[in-house]
Design a protein around this motif. Structure first.
Motif, PDB file in Angstrom:
ATOM      1  N   ARG A 142      57.432 -33.141  -1.215  1.00  0.00           N
ATOM      2  CA  ARG A 142      56.425 -34.227  -1.160  1.00  0.00           C
ATOM      3  C   ARG A 142      56.828 -35.222  -2.272  1.00  0.00           C
ATOM      4  NH1 ARG A 142      51.926 -30.668  -0.996  1.00  0.00           N
ATOM      5  NH2 ARG A 142      52.212 -30.661  -3.221  1.00  0.00           N
ATOM      6  N   ARG A 143      57.242 -34.731  -3.375  1.00  0.00           N
ATOM      7  CA  ARG A 143      57.657 -35.673  -4.383  1.00  0.00           C
ATOM      8  C   ARG A 143      58.908 -36.519  -4.042  1.00  0.00           C
ATOM      9  NH1 ARG A 143      57.653 -31.486  -9.455  1.00  0.00           N
ATOM     10  NH2 ARG A 143      55.205 -31.544  -9.613  1.00  0.00           N
ATOM     11  N   GLN A 144      59.842 -36.141  -3.189  1.00  0.00           N
ATOM     12  CA  GLN A 144      61.066 -36.860  -2.752  1.00  0.00           C
ATOM     13  C   GLN A 144      60.387 -37.905  -1.883  1.00  0.00           C
ATOM     14  OE1 GLN A 144      63.961 -34.652  -0.915  1.00  0.00           O
ATOM     15  NE2 GLN A 144      65.279 -36.428  -0.513  1.00  0.00           N
ATOM     16  N   ALA A 145      59.363 -37.573  -0.955  1.00  0.00           N
ATOM     17  CA  ALA A 145      58.881 -38.626  -0.120  1.00  0.00           C
ATOM     18  C   ALA A 145      58.225 -39.820  -0.789  1.00  0.00           C
ATOM     19  CB  ALA A 145      58.025 -37.854   1.086  1.00  0.00           C
ATOM     20  N   LEU A 146      57.258 -39.331  -1.747  1.00  0.00           N
ATOM     21  CA  LEU A 146      56.591 -40.002  -2.895  1.00  0.00           C
ATOM     22  C   LEU A 146      57.744 -41.179  -3.440  1.00  0.00           C
ATOM     23  CD1 LEU A 146      53.965 -41.069  -3.990  1.00  0.00           C
ATOM     24  CD2 LEU A 146      54.306 -39.431  -5.456  1.00  0.00           C
ATOM     25  N   GLY A 147      58.526 -40.559  -3.870  1.00  0.00           N
ATOM     26  CA  GLY A 147      59.723 -41.349  -4.528  1.00  0.00           C
ATOM     27  C   GLY A 147      60.223 -42.460  -3.739  1.00  0.00           C
ATOM     28  N   GLU A 148      60.491 -42.027  -2.391  1.00  0.00           N
ATOM     29  CA  GLU A 148      61.033 -43.273  -1.516  1.00  0.00           C
ATOM     30  C   GLU A 148      60.083 -44.039  -1.049  1.00  0.00           C
ATOM     31  OE1 GLU A 148      62.311 -40.530   1.708  1.00  0.00           O
ATOM     32  OE2 GLU A 148      64.144 -39.737   0.586  1.00  0.00           O
TER      33      GLU A 148
END
Length: 167
Positions: A118-124
């Motif tokens: 979820r954090r990676q997707a938010l970062g992207e």
């Protein structure tokens, strides 16, 4: 009786689910035997007390008198049955607890992976948004803009003023 019940009981041994199961089954058996003994005593008391008729008794006088004694035996039966159920509930709740504790590391790991995804997707998404914002905010190639006419309205107030003058 099993070995666990023959000697001084070490309650720390009950933290083993198998030992706890054996111990609670034994307690259930004891409480079941107690309840059956109390029920037999209750039947004996009922038969004896309800058959005691005193001259001048009404139709249900002996029954009313016997209930004053019977209620205590009934309370013993009820307490034994309750203790029997409590032993069963102890065993099942501890088994549930052990299973829950054993599953926690796996659940936490899955949650951490999900949180990381979820954090990676938010970062992207944030990076994409920043890229769009930076592209829109960057000055395009310098193209001369025509200056706004000096006598045209510059805001809503000017527009209203012009409409009043014209009307």
């Amino acid at each position: 009786m099993t070995e666990i019940n023959r000697r001084e009981l070490d309650y720390d041994r009950l933290l083993n689910l198998k030992a706890l199961s054996t111990w609670t089954y034994d307690r259930q058996g004891e409480h079941g035997e107690d309840a059956r003994a109390y029920e037999a005593a209750l039947a004996s008391f009922q038969a004896h007390l309800r058959s005691q008729h005193v001259e001048g008794d009404g139709r249900r006088s002996a029954v009313r008198r016997s209930r004053k004694v019977e209620k205590h035996l009934k309370a013993l039966v009820k307490a034994s049955r309750r203790a029997e159920r409590a032993a069963e509930e102890l065993r099942t709740s501890y088994a549930t607890h052990v299973a829950h504790v054993a599953a926690l590391p796996g659940q936490r790991e899955a949650k951490a992976i999900k949180r990381g995804d979820r954090r990676q997707a938010l970062g992207e998404i944030t990076a994409k948004s920043l890229h769009k914002t930076a592209a829109a905010a960057a000055p395009a190639e310098e193209t001369p803009q025509a200056p706004a006419p000096a006598d045209g309205p510059r805001g809503l107030g000017d527009l209203w003023k012009q409409q009043r003058k014209g009307a």
